[in-house]
Motif scaffolding. Structure first.
Motif, PDB file in Angstrom:
ATOM      1  N   ALA A 249      91.618  40.034  18.572  1.00  0.00           N
ATOM      2  CA  ALA A 249      91.455  39.269  20.094  1.00  0.00           C
ATOM      3  C   ALA A 249      91.494  38.090  19.764  1.00  0.00           C
ATOM      4  O   ALA A 249      92.807  37.484  20.399  1.00  0.00           O
ATOM      5  CB  ALA A 249      90.444  39.265  21.026  1.00  0.00           C
ATOM      6  N   ILE A 250      91.306  37.437  18.669  1.00  0.00           N
ATOM      7  CA  ILE A 250      91.511  35.880  18.997  1.00  0.00           C
ATOM      8  C   ILE A 250      92.903  35.627  18.241  1.00  0.00           C
ATOM      9  O   ILE A 250      93.186  34.680  18.406  1.00  0.00           O
ATOM     10  CB  ILE A 250      90.622  35.424  18.053  1.00  0.00           C
ATOM     11  N   SER A 251      93.105  36.862  16.844  1.00  0.00           N
ATOM     12  CA  SER A 251      94.448  36.103  15.953  1.00  0.00           C
ATOM     13  C   SER A 251      96.068  36.692  17.236  1.00  0.00           C
ATOM     14  O   SER A 251      96.616  36.003  17.410  1.00  0.00           O
ATOM     15  CB  SER A 251      94.159  37.477  15.468  1.00  0.00           C
ATOM     16  N   SER A 252      95.383  37.291  18.738  1.00  0.00           N
ATOM     17  CA  SER A 252      95.944  38.038  18.989  1.00  0.00           C
ATOM     18  C   SER A 252      96.980  36.594  20.119  1.00  0.00           C
ATOM     19  O   SER A 252      98.167  36.636  20.985  1.00  0.00           O
ATOM     20  CB  SER A 252      95.990  39.279  19.949  1.00  0.00           C
ATOM     21  N   PHE A 253      96.241  35.501  20.299  1.00  0.00           N
ATOM     22  CA  PHE A 253      96.416  34.594  21.130  1.00  0.00           C
ATOM     23  C   PHE A 253      96.828  33.687  20.383  1.00  0.00           C
ATOM     24  O   PHE A 253      96.945  32.423  21.147  1.00  0.00           O
ATOM     25  CB  PHE A 253      94.770  34.455  22.003  1.00  0.00           C
ATOM     26  N   ALA A 259     100.927  26.447  12.967  1.00  0.00           N
ATOM     27  CA  ALA A 259     101.092  26.834  10.931  1.00  0.00           C
ATOM     28  C   ALA A 259     100.014  25.732  11.193  1.00  0.00           C
ATOM     29  O   ALA A 259      99.755  25.758   9.704  1.00  0.00           O
ATOM     30  CB  ALA A 259     102.827  26.140  10.766  1.00  0.00           C
ATOM     31  N   GLY A 260      99.247  25.417  11.864  1.00  0.00           N
ATOM     32  CA  GLY A 260      98.238  24.969  10.654  1.00  0.00           C
ATOM     33  C   GLY A 260      96.993  25.952   9.961  1.00  0.00           C
ATOM     34  O   GLY A 260      97.572  26.767  10.269  1.00  0.00           O
ATOM     35  N   PRO A 261      96.741  24.841   8.967  1.00  0.00           N
ATOM     36  CA  PRO A 261      95.184  25.818   8.354  1.00  0.00           C
ATOM     37  C   PRO A 261      94.655  26.456   9.099  1.00  0.00           C
ATOM     38  O   PRO A 261      94.549  28.307   8.284  1.00  0.00           O
ATOM     39  CB  PRO A 261      94.822  24.657   7.773  1.00  0.00           C
ATOM     40  N   ALA A 262      93.734  26.219   9.777  1.00  0.00           N
ATOM     41  CA  ALA A 262      92.971  27.114  10.477  1.00  0.00           C
ATOM     42  C   ALA A 262      93.557  28.871  11.291  1.00  0.00           C
ATOM     43  O   ALA A 262      93.331  29.778  11.459  1.00  0.00           O
ATOM     44  CB  ALA A 262      92.142  26.235  11.790  1.00  0.00           C
ATOM     45  N   MET A 266      93.105  32.383  10.790  1.00  0.00           N
ATOM     46  CA  MET A 266      92.683  33.165  11.698  1.00  0.00           C
ATOM     47  C   MET A 266      93.979  33.953  12.179  1.00  0.00           C
ATOM     48  O   MET A 266      93.249  35.392  11.995  1.00  0.00           O
ATOM     49  CB  MET A 266      92.331  32.785  13.355  1.00  0.00           C
ATOM     50  N   LYS A 267      94.661  34.317  11.713  1.00  0.00           N
ATOM     51  CA  LYS A 267      95.930  34.946  11.669  1.00  0.00           C
ATOM     52  C   LYS A 267      95.358  36.136  10.543  1.00  0.00           C
ATOM     53  O   LYS A 267      95.813  37.802  10.927  1.00  0.00           O
ATOM     54  CB  LYS A 267      97.844  34.623  12.001  1.00  0.00           C
ATOM     55  N   PHE A 268      94.993  35.547   9.398  1.00  0.00           N
ATOM     56  CA  PHE A 268      94.444  36.233   8.360  1.00  0.00           C
ATOM     57  C   PHE A 268      93.875  37.213   8.981  1.00  0.00           C
ATOM     58  O   PHE A 268      93.675  38.192   8.859  1.00  0.00           O
ATOM     59  CB  PHE A 268      94.662  35.560   7.134  1.00  0.00           C
ATOM     60  N   LEU A 269      92.447  36.836   9.229  1.00  0.00           N
ATOM     61  CA  LEU A 269      91.770  37.529   9.358  1.00  0.00           C
ATOM     62  C   LEU A 269      91.792  38.134  10.778  1.00  0.00           C
ATOM     63  O   LEU A 269      91.544  39.804  10.992  1.00  0.00           O
ATOM     64  CB  LEU A 269      90.205  36.331  10.089  1.00  0.00           C
ATOM     65  N   GLY A 270      91.842  38.033  11.787  1.00  0.00           N
ATOM     66  CA  GLY A 270      92.700  38.982  12.655  1.00  0.00           C
ATOM     67  C   GLY A 270      93.440  39.883  12.103  1.00  0.00           C
ATOM     68  O   GLY A 270      94.176  40.696  13.923  1.00  0.00           O
ATOM     69  N   THR A 271      94.544  40.110  11.248  1.00  0.00           N
ATOM     70  CA  THR A 271      94.903  41.248  10.713  1.00  0.00           C
ATOM     71  C   THR A 271      94.107  42.733  10.763  1.00  0.00           C
ATOM     72  O   THR A 271      92.805  42.728  10.391  1.00  0.00           O
ATOM     73  CB  THR A 271      95.620  41.227   9.917  1.00  0.00           C
ATOM     74  N   PRO A 272      94.973  43.709  11.462  1.00  0.00           N
ATOM     75  CA  PRO A 272      93.566  45.059  11.787  1.00  0.00           C
ATOM     76  C   PRO A 272      93.398  45.466  10.328  1.00  0.00           C
ATOM     77  O   PRO A 272      92.036  45.522  10.357  1.00  0.00           O
ATOM     78  CB  PRO A 272      94.517  45.750  12.421  1.00  0.00           C
TER      79      PRO A 272
END
Length: 448
Positions: A249-253, A259-262, A266-272
């Motif tokens: 959910a966080i990744s989708s928003f 392009a920041g490190p955080a 989060m995009k990485f951790l939010g991949t299914p």
């Protein structure tokens, strides 16, 4: 002629599976190949498209299904599913369980794909059905109605988000309108699940009740390899399910321009794939001191065996939908768009329902319909936001044998196709009509 060929192949597919007892995997591939050749694609191109559709479907869903099945297996083995079931029943009560399941599905499907969310909730759903002595179709389809409602109507789910972009609608207004429409659609689906589907008892229901009846406290005490249930361990049992959902959910928003490190983390951790892997790690913590490396191997083996058949049938369904998408039938429907525009206000709803019935994909139906309707907006006389609500409502009508979720229910709960056509298929129609009713109410209140 293309529409006639497609209709004939869909009828043949229905008869092959429900009347002639052909295995769904074989029927989907055979009818898909027959449709490709009949629609003029040729044998070689039809085979290539079938394989391409099969591969595209499995490239994201295959591994995810296994990881989701692993979380479910661990929850079963450690008693986590039983603890969650008891807590949910205590909070909601047996009579209100369908409402609780529908609301749960409504929330978790906003950021997560329907099939993935249902797989993750499978063990909990089955435990709740067994503990409350309700039939699995009643409980499972209550969850499914919430899952599909937000999947088709609420951004940031891919379909509604794409429709908003194609129609150039205001995303905030779409969310507000579709929030009401999705609840109405869910109400229609819940009504059918509660008043009809809950009466359908499957042989699998008896298996579930026997399974969970044997996994009581006495059985836990006899099994030294299984951690004992404690009053505070319900939260530990819930973490493997909800932590991946929150991460996704966080990744989708997070926007693509961040392009920041955080944001990247989060995009990485939010991949299914990563989120569900984290869920598996959290699930392993339920073994406590009884954890052994052999637990991982045993759980993985059982999960792969359980998910293999579902994965293959889902892939075959994706292959069938892919060859339909590339056959040119959507262009044929587009050619009649001007004439069908006489339907005016209902045109987006009708067109979306046609595409869903033929392709079995909500996302494909919504995006294709939005692309056709966008140039006609001025003649239809409705706003992009109301058009998006009509398209989302129409995309429920109707799911049948060419829907991957249809076969997911078939294999997870051992529900025969003939039963699903009377339950899940009719439920999707009820949801579509429920969504349409909400749009009509909004229009009567002055929204255009």
């Amino acid at each position: 002629m293309q529409l006639f060929i497609l209709f004939s192949c869909v009828v043949l597919l229905l008869l092959s599976i429900s009347r002639w007892n052909v295995h769904p995997f074989l029927a989907l591939l055979a009818v898909g190949l027959l449709y490709g050749i009949g629609s003029g694609l040729g044998g070689l191109e039809s085979v290539d498209l079938l394989m391409e559709g099969f591969a595209k479907t499995l490239q994201w869903i295959g591994v995810i299904m296994v990881l989701g099945a692993m979380i479910g297996e661990i929850a079963n083995e450690t008693g986590g599913a039983e603890r969650i079931a008891k807590s949910t029943l205590k909070l909601a009560g047996e009579k209100r369980l369908p409402y609780a399941m529908g609301l749960t599905g409504y929330i978790i499907s906003i950021p997560v794909f329907v099939d993935v969310a249902y797989i993750m909730m499978q063990t909990v759903t089955e435990a709740l059905a067994a503990k409350s002595k309700q039939n699995i179709l009643g409980v499972g389809l209550s969850l499914a109605t919430g899952l599909t409602a937000t999947h088709a109507l609420m951004p940031p789910t891919p379909g509604p988000l794409a429709v908003a972009g194609i129609l150039e609608g205001q995303l905030g207004r779409i969310i507000l309108i579709n929030f009401f429409v999705a609840f109405s659609a869910m109400a229609g689906g819940l009504a059918w699940a509660m008043f009809y589907c809950r009466r359908i008892e499957l042989p699998y229901d008896r298996e579930l009740r026997n399974q969970f009846a044997s996994s009581n406290d006495n059985a836990l005490a006899e099994n030294d390899d299984r951690p004992k249930q404690t009053s505070g361990s319900t939260w530990l049992a819930m973490l493997p399910i909800f932590v991946p959902l929150v991460l996704i959910a966080i990744s989708s928003f997070i926007g693509t321009d961040n392009a920041g490190p955080a944001s990247i983390t989060m995009k990485f951790l939010g991949t299914p794939l990563v989120a569900l892997s984290i869920g598996v790690i959290l699930a392993l913590a339920q073994y406590g001191r009884n954890f052994r490396m052999s637990n991982i191997s045993n759980v993985a083996e059982r999960a792969i065996e359980k998910a293999a058949l579902v994965i293959m049938i889902t892939g075959a369904g994706g292959a069938f939908g892919h060859i339909i998408k590339n056959s040119g039938v959507t262009e044929t429907i587009s050619a009649y768009a001007s004439d069908l525009g006489a339907f005016g206000f209902l045109f987006p709803f009708v067109l979306a329902s046609i595409f869903t019935t033929t392709t079995g994909s909500i996302t494909v139906s919504m995006i294709t319909t939005a692309s056709i309707v966008a140039p006609l907006m001025s003649s239809l006389g409705i706003s992009p936001e109301m058009t998006a609500a009509l398209i989302g409502s129409g995309s429920f009508c109707v799911f049948h044998v060419n829907s991957s979720f249809f076969w997911l229910l078939n294999r997870l709960h051992h529900a025969p196709p003939s039963v699903l056509l009377k339950t899940f298929t009719v439920q999707s129609l009820c949801m579509g009509l429920g969504g349409l009713a909400a749009v009509l109410v909004l229009r009567m209140c002055g929204l255009k």
